[in-house]
Each structure stands twice: as C-alpha cells, then as structure tokens.
Design a protein around this motif. Structure first.
Motif, short mmCIF file in Angstrom:
data_model
loop_
_atom_site.label_atom_id
_atom_site.label_comp_id
_atom_site.label_asym_id
_atom_site.label_seq_id
_atom_site.Cartn_x
_atom_site.Cartn_y
_atom_site.Cartn_z
N ALA A 66 -30.83 -24.30 46.30
CA ALA A 66 -29.80 -25.34 47.35
C ALA A 66 -31.05 -26.09 48.23
O ALA A 66 -31.25 -26.90 48.75
CB ALA A 66 -28.71 -24.64 48.22
N GLU A 67 -32.42 -25.25 48.49
CA GLU A 67 -33.39 -25.76 49.29
C GLU A 67 -33.82 -26.66 48.69
O GLU A 67 -34.82 -28.04 49.30
CB GLU A 67 -33.83 -25.18 50.11
CG GLU A 67 -35.05 -25.16 51.23
CD GLU A 67 -35.77 -24.02 51.39
OE1 GLU A 67 -37.58 -24.19 51.29
OE2 GLU A 67 -35.04 -23.10 51.43
N VAL A 68 -34.28 -26.67 47.18
CA VAL A 68 -34.57 -27.36 46.36
C VAL A 68 -34.73 -28.94 46.42
O VAL A 68 -34.67 -29.63 46.02
CB VAL A 68 -35.47 -26.69 45.04
CG1 VAL A 68 -36.21 -27.66 44.02
CG2 VAL A 68 -36.07 -25.13 45.75
N LEU A 69 -33.06 -28.28 46.29
CA LEU A 69 -31.79 -29.77 46.01
C LEU A 69 -32.70 -30.91 46.91
O LEU A 69 -32.21 -31.63 47.37
CB LEU A 69 -31.03 -29.67 45.00
CG LEU A 69 -30.87 -28.40 43.50
CD1 LEU A 69 -29.55 -28.25 43.16
CD2 LEU A 69 -31.74 -29.76 42.72
N SER A 70 -32.69 -30.21 47.96
CA SER A 70 -31.93 -31.23 49.51
C SER A 70 -32.98 -32.13 49.41
O SER A 70 -33.45 -32.97 50.44
CB SER A 70 -32.34 -30.25 50.63
OG SER A 70 -33.42 -29.04 51.08
N ALA A 71 -34.97 -31.80 48.95
CA ALA A 71 -35.43 -32.75 48.71
C ALA A 71 -35.40 -34.24 48.94
O ALA A 71 -33.71 -34.34 47.89
CB ALA A 71 -36.86 -32.54 48.01
N ASP A 72 -35.89 -34.65 49.20
CA ASP A 72 -35.64 -36.91 49.03
C ASP A 72 -35.97 -37.01 47.95
O ASP A 72 -37.05 -37.18 47.37
CB ASP A 72 -36.27 -37.58 50.21
CG ASP A 72 -35.67 -38.90 49.77
OD1 ASP A 72 -34.82 -39.18 49.03
OD2 ASP A 72 -36.83 -39.63 50.51
#
Length: 537
Positions: A171-177
């Motif tokens: 989820a942290e990886v997917l939160s990038a812009d």
C-alpha cells in the motif's frame, strides 16, 4: 548487482523480425499504454476484488513504478514477484516493465529455499511477495533469509495480511504519485522478464526473454487463436508467474488489448463458476485441471468459448474429445516450454484417426518459432530444436546450460524427440530426459503414459521411475481412475499387451489416486507422487 544478459540469437535476425513487422519493436509498457490511450474504459482485469479498466490499471502500475523507483529500483534491475494470481501480480509486472526493470515472477507456494535460489542466482534487487498465501508467509520467510541474498535490498509485502516487520507495505508503494512518474523506454530487444522452468533440473532453470520475444513471438502464438481480431477475454487457471502464464500481462494485455480473468487459487468448482459468470473467450490451463473440471457434476451447459488452450503436459485423445463436447469449442494442445519452443495445431486441429508415430502437434509457425529436427546418434527420431521471434535470450546465471541447450547460431535444444511428417506437421515422439532405465533399457515415460491413457477406465496417468536394488529403476504408474472404476495392475498391463507395447515397458507398480497432486505451477507433482509410491512400498 545488475546481471549481464547476453542475447544468443544473432542480432541481425532480431532486427529483421522487427523490420518486417513480426515483432512490434516496442517495450511491454509502451504497448500496454497504447491500449490505455485508445480504450481507457475497456475492462483490463477481473479478479476477486472486482474489475479494473485500462485507465485504472495504468494509474496503479505507474504509482507502483514510482514507489519502486523511490526504493532504489532502477532500469536493468531484477525484481522478483511471488504473488498469487490477481491485480497485484499484474501491477507488479507492468510497474517493472515501466521502470525498464526485469521481472522475475515465480508461483506463490514455492518454498523459501527455491525462492532464495532464484533470487540469489539472478541478483534480484527487490522482491514483491505475498505476506501470506495458503499458510505460507513468503515475505517473512524472505526477510529471514535476507543474509543469503547480498544483492537484495527490499522486500515488499502484498495482500490483506499484516506486512512483517522490515518489509515495505505494498500500500505504501502504491501511494506514490503516478503523475510524477516518467516511464523508461528500454530497448525492445533487452530483457523484460525471466521465465522459470517447472523444476526438472536440480534447480529450476531461469530463461531471459526480451520485450520483442514476449509481445512479438509469444504474442503471435495467441494471435493465431483469435479468429476475429476482437480483444480476447482470457481466464488464466495457470499461475501468471509460470512460463505458460507469461501469456498474461505481456501478451493478452500489452500485445492484444484483452482482458485477464484471474482466480487466486484453482479449484474445478471455481473455474466452472468463473466461466459461467465472466464468459471468457479463452481458458488457459493444464490438462489435469480440465480433467478435474470434467469430473464435476453438472458441467454442461456452459457459455460458448473460442478455445481451451492447454499446455504443460500432453493431452490424451479421450480427454480432448470429451472436452470438445462439454465445452463446445476447439481444444488446442500446446507444445511449448520456458526454454523457447512453441507449436500447436490451431483452432481447426483434429488428430482423430491418425496412426503415425507419436502425437501430432501441428505445423510450426515461423512467426513464433521455426522448428527443425537434429539427428541424435542411436535414436530412431531426432531432437527437436527451435529458433524464432519467441526464442529467449539466454539462461540466467547458468553458462553451462547455455552450452548444453543453445547452439552457436542461437537454436534451442529441447531434449524432446520428434519428426516433421509429410504434411509439414511436428510430431512429438518422446523425450531424451524423461526416461526410466530398467536393467540398462530405456523406457520412455511419455510412450507408456499415452498407452495407459487409452484405457477406458483411466482418467489420467503419470509414470515415473522408482529405485530398485536389482534393476536400478522400475517403472511405476500413478493413475487417477474414472468415476466408479476400480483398476488393477494386471488389467492395465493386459491392456498394454493388447496395444502391442513391449512387455519390458509395462509398469511394475501401480498407485491409484483420488486426486492428482499439482505443483504450484499447476502441473502433476511427480515428486509428491514418487513419495506416495515409496511410502506405499
């Protein structure tokens, strides 16, 4: 450590295939992006969490690529992916392609020792792994083994379970812009993916494929099974992380603009339900899966399919005929492997009544792989060798395999015996490696399996060798009987005697199973069967 992957196919051939349009000459992400621009609202993926359009999938893939880049993943780096079928596996695949990285998918369920071997030999910098899958904690296990993987920097944990300490949550990886990410534009003849064999060697082989070999050569294979040029809707019952599953992201999506229908875990009931609910055009599976589906009560009626595409093992004529009747569509038996060979009979193939040697595969397609027969001393038939647009670059981290299986001109030695008949069709006769040596005599497992499959009471048969102090090896048959049938070794050997099969090739042990065990890649698990036989003895 960025591994050096050398293309063993002459560069002049690669460029010729690109120049004449056989290969698209674009990288996998660029091909996918073109479909996203042309049809953003088209459904790209269906899984247990719902659907994703091309636009939605693209945003997630770009976000994942931006997040992975922030973690230090660069162009040319190898990224391991041990994730079950679903959107996370596809997003990781596309994100790796967008970064210009090399994806190394391998099926969820494989043990940590094998994962460490694959990641270590490839020099993987990062791995995307399931936090939990059917009782296996892949991300946690890889973190515990990190001291054995000096090149590995990051373990990214996916799935609904709590990420283990030390991992990076997906989820942290997917939160990038995603809007801040600019995709790489790798050379289409550079490595895009490493395919992993099903493990017939001591360690599974790893084979590097370029963007053009995947989207071009393998993409041309699927193109022959799309009769109306309408984007296909493919139900993948095999893992996307298997060699057969490499026809998912790079081929079904990026090359053909189709839709992936994915089940996290195969069961015959779930597969039949998915066909009824999602109405795929193509179902990609191994023959064992289809046999299990045929044995389910109330299989018919089913929505119409364009084709059942079956690979990973030979398909007996009785099962093929039953599947054609029940599913109401052509059954395509694909001869192929991670090593770089592909051939099939197409949508109109019907080998009924054929009495020639071995099994008719079909005419080789030079837009996929040209096939020749090389003489083998002491053998009646020659070895099948292949070279063409889908031919891989090289084996990874194993120069001895390149020496053993590749020629100086880039041809792949398959280890399979065959012939090209007068109609120009490839016939698969046997395998050089899959033999039992009983008292100095070679017994082809494929030949005996074909003979057993013709018995009316046999649903599926797998043969293997078991050690013997007198003969060295003896032949064992593992048989799944048809419903309501009881089989004996004497009955089966009498049937084989009636077929004219030499007595020295008859099985000497019989194991009856209620269900054929499968590997994580979906093939019959010969190691599990051998253990059952030895335990029974």
């Amino acid at each position: 450590m960025t591994i050096q992957l050398i293309d063993l196919v002459p560069g002049t051939l690669r460029r010729a295939w690109a120049a004449d349009g056989t290969c698209p000459d674009l990288d996998v992400y660029a091909l996918f992006r073109a479909h996203r621009v042309a049809a953003p609202d088209r459904i790209a993926l269906v899984d247990g969490a719902g659907t994703l359009t091309y636009a939605e999938l693209d945003l997630r893939a770009r976000a994942a690529a931006a997040g992975m880049r922030a973690l230090g993943v660069c162009a040319g780096d190898v990224v391991g992916v041990q994730v079950p079928n679903g959107r996370d596996a596809v997003i990781a695949d596309l994100a790796s392609a967008a970064l210009g990285a090399v994806a190394l998918p391998f099926p969820a369920g494989r043990g940590v020792a094998e994962a460490v071997s694959l990641l270590g030999r490839s020099g993987a910098r990062a791995v995307v792994a399931a936090a939990e899958h059917r009782g296996a904690a892949h991300a946690r296990d890889l973190l515990a083994a990190a001291h054995l993987l000096p090149a590995l920097r990051t373990v990214i944990a996916t799935g609904p379970h709590e990420p283990p300490p030390g991992s990076v949550p997906w989820a942290e990886v997917l939160s990038a812009d995603p809007c801040a990410f600019a995709p790489a534009r790798p050379d289409p003849d550079a490595a895009a993916r490493i395919l992993v064999s099903s493990g017939s060697e001591a360690d599974p082989k790893m084979v590097a494929y370029s963007h053009n070999a995947l989207a071009g050569g393998r993409g041309n294979f699927l193109a022959t099974l799309i009769p109306d040029d309408v984007p296909p809707r493919c139900l993948f019952l095999v893992p996307l992380a298997s060699a057969f599953g490499s026809n998912g992201t790079a081929v079904t999506l990026a090359r053909h603009g189709g839709c992936l229908v994915l089940l996290e875990h195969f069961s015959p009931q779930a597969a039949l339900a998915a066909i009824r609910e999602h109405r795929p055009t193509h179902v990609l599976a191994v023959p064992t899966m289809i046999r299990m589906m045929l044995d389910q009560p109330g299989t018919a009626p089913l929505p119409p399919l364009t084709a059942l595409v079956l690979g990973g093992a030979e398909l007996d004529a009785a099962t093929a005929a039953e599947a054609r009747e029940v599913f109401g569509c052509p059954v395509v038996n694909l001869y192929g492997s991670a090593d770089g060979v592909n051939c099939h009979g197409g949508l109109g193939h019907d080998p009924g009544g054929d009495r020639g040697p071995g099994v008719v595969v079909g005419p080789p397609d030079p837009r996929v792989a040209e096939i020749r027969i090389a003489p083998v001393p002491g053998e009646e038939y020659g070895e099948i060798i292949a070279r063409g647009p889908m031919t891989p670059m090289c084996y990874v981290g194993a120069p001895e395999l390149n020496q053993r299986y590749r020629t100086a001109e880039g041809w792949v030695r398959t280890g399979d015996l065959g012939t090209i008949d007068e109609a120009g069709r490839l016939r698969l006769v046997g395998r050089l490696k899959q033999v039992v040596i009983r008292g100095g005599a070679n017994i082809s497992l494929a030949e005996v399996e074909r003979a057993l499959a013709t018995h009316p009471g046999v649903r599926e048969a797998v043969c293997l060798g078991v050690p013997d102090t007198v003969m060295g090896e003896r032949l064992a048959a593992c048989v799944l009987p048809r419903a309501g049938r009881s089989l004996t070794l004497g009955e089966l050997t009498a049937h084989m005697q009636g077929l004219g099969l030499d007595r020295g090739k008859h099985p000497e042990h019989l194991l009856l199973v209620e269900r054929m065990p499968l590997t994580p890649a979906g093939k019959p698990d010969r190691d599990a069967l051998r253990e059952l036989i030895l335990r029974a003895r």
